[in-house]
Design an enzyme around this catalytic site. Structure first.
Site: not given
Ligand code: DGY
Length: 311
Positions: A226, A228, A257, A275-278
Site C-alpha cells: 500500500t 509505492r 501506475e 491506489h485507493i488507500g486514502s
Molecule cells: C499518499 O498520500 O501518499 C497516498 O499514497 C495517496 O497519494
C-alpha cells in the site's frame, strides 16, 4: 478535491480550481503556475524531474495532497527556496484498512472469488476447490513501522497474526505493540508469511523487494503493498507469483501506475486495487483541509505544520 475543500480554498485564496478533474501535463501546470503564488497538487501528478526547476519565480510553496512526496524533489525545491508540505497522520487508518483488505483479499482469493460469481461459475466450486489461506496464526512482516505500519500491526493482531518488522530504528514503548524488531530487511524476510510494504519510496527503498528478497520469503508467502509500486521489482514478483513460489499478492500501488505491468492482469493469485488507500470522503477531506492549513499558515508568514523543506 472534495467539495468542502474546494469551497474553503475558493473562500481563502484567489484560486484556479480544476473542476473537470483533468490530469494536466507539465506545460499546462507551468503555464498556470505563472499567475499563482502556490500550488496544491497530488501524488498522482507525476510532473517529472524538470518540474520544480522549471517553475516560475512566483511559486513559493507546493502543498501536496498526499503523505508520500516521492513525486517531488525536496533538494530541488530547497534550491529554489520553495516550501513543500504534505499530509501526514490523517490517512493512516484508511490506508491501514486497505492493507488489511489486501491481506485478507489476497489470502482468501477475493479477486478470483468475485470473478467466479460474476462469470456464473459458482457451480464449479467443491469443498476442496478453490481454497484460500488462513491469516490467523501467521507471521506478518512489516517493512516500515511508521504511523501506517503501526496501524497495520494493530489491525493484524486482532486477526491473530504475530508481528515482525524492520525499520531504520526499533519503535519504542507501546507503539511497538509487542512486535519483533529485525535490524535488517534480510532478517525480516524469512519471518514473514505475509510481507506488508509500508515504507516511503526513497533512493534506498526503490527496487528493494527484488528477486533476492522474494527468494528469502517462506514458500507460499503473500506480499501486500500500500506504499509505492517502485519499491517492488515487478518482473521478480510476477515470476514468483507465476511459479507459485509466492501464494498471492495484494497490490494497491504500482510502478508507473496507472499503466501497470499488463502481466498482473493475467494472474489469478493477485488482488489488484487502483491506489485507493486514502480514498474515503472523510480522509480525502481531511487531507485537503491539511493542505489548506499549510498554505494558510505559510502565506501568514508562519512555519506550516507539515513542512518538508528547511525553514
Ligand atoms: C499518499 O498520500 O501518499 C497516498 O499514497 C495517496 O497519494
Amino acid at each position: 478535491m472534495m467539495p468542502d475543500v474546494e469551497r474553503r480554498i475558493a473562500s481563502l485564496f484567489a484560486a484556479t480550481l480544476n473542476p473537470e478533474d483533468r490530469q494536466m501535463g507539465l506545460e499546462e501546470v507551468l503555464d498556470k503556475a505563472r499567475s499563482h503564488d502556490g500550488l496544491l497538487l497530488t501524488s498522482f501528478d507525476k510532473l517529472g524531474p524538470n518540474f520544480i526547476p522549471a517553475l516560475p519565480p512566483s511559486i513559493r510553496i507546493i502543498a501536496t495532497h498526499s503523505v508520500g512526496y516521492d513525486h517531488l524533489s525536496i533538494p530541488q525545491a530547497e534550491a529554489k527556496g520553495i516550501a513543500v508540505t504534505n499530509t501526514p497522520g490523517v490517512l493512516t487508518d484508511a490506508t491501514a484498512d486497505i492493507a488489511l483488505l489486501l491481506i485478507l483479499g489476497a489470502a482468501r482469493g477475493a479477486s478470483w472469488g468475485d470473478r467466479m460469481v460474476r462469470e456464473n461459475r459458482w457451480g464449479e466450486t467443491t469443498l476442496i476447490s478453490p481454497m484460500g489461506l488462513d491469516v490467523s496464526g501467521k507471521r506478518l512482516g512489516i517493512l516500515g513501522m511508521g504511523r501506517i505500519g503501526q496501524a497495520v500491526a494493530k489491525r493484524a493482531r486482532a486477526f491473530g497474526m504475530t508481528i515482525h518488522y524492520h525499520s531504520r530504528r526499533p519503535v519504542s514503548g507501546e507503539d511497538a505493540l509487542g512486535a519483533t524488531y529485525h535490524a535488517s530487511f534480510e532478517a525480516l524476510l524469512p519471518n514473514s508469511d505475509f510481507l506488508s510494504i509500508n515504507c516511503a519510496s526513497t533512493p534506498e527503498t526503490r527496487g528493494m523487494v527484488n528477486a533476492v528478497a522474494l527468494a528469502r520469503l517462506p514458500d507460499g508467502a503473500i506480499l501486500v503493498n500500500t506504499a509505492r509500486g517502485d519499491i517492488v521489482e515487478d518482473a521478480a514478483l510476477i515470476d514468483a507469483l507465476g511459479s507459485g513460489r509466492l501464494a498471492a499478492a495484494g497490490l494497491d500501488v504500482f510502478k508507473g501506475e496507472p499503466a501497470i505491468d499488463p502481466r498482473y492482469r493475467t494472474l489469478d493469485n493477485v488482488f489488484l486495487l487502483p491506489h485507493i488507500g486514502s480514498a474515503t470522503p472523510g480522509t480525502r477531506s481531511a487531507m485537503g483541509h491539511k493542505c489548506i492549513d499549510n498554505l494558510k499558515q505559510f502565506f501568514a508568514g508562519e512555519k506550516p505544520p507539515d513542512l518538508l523543506t528547511t525553514w
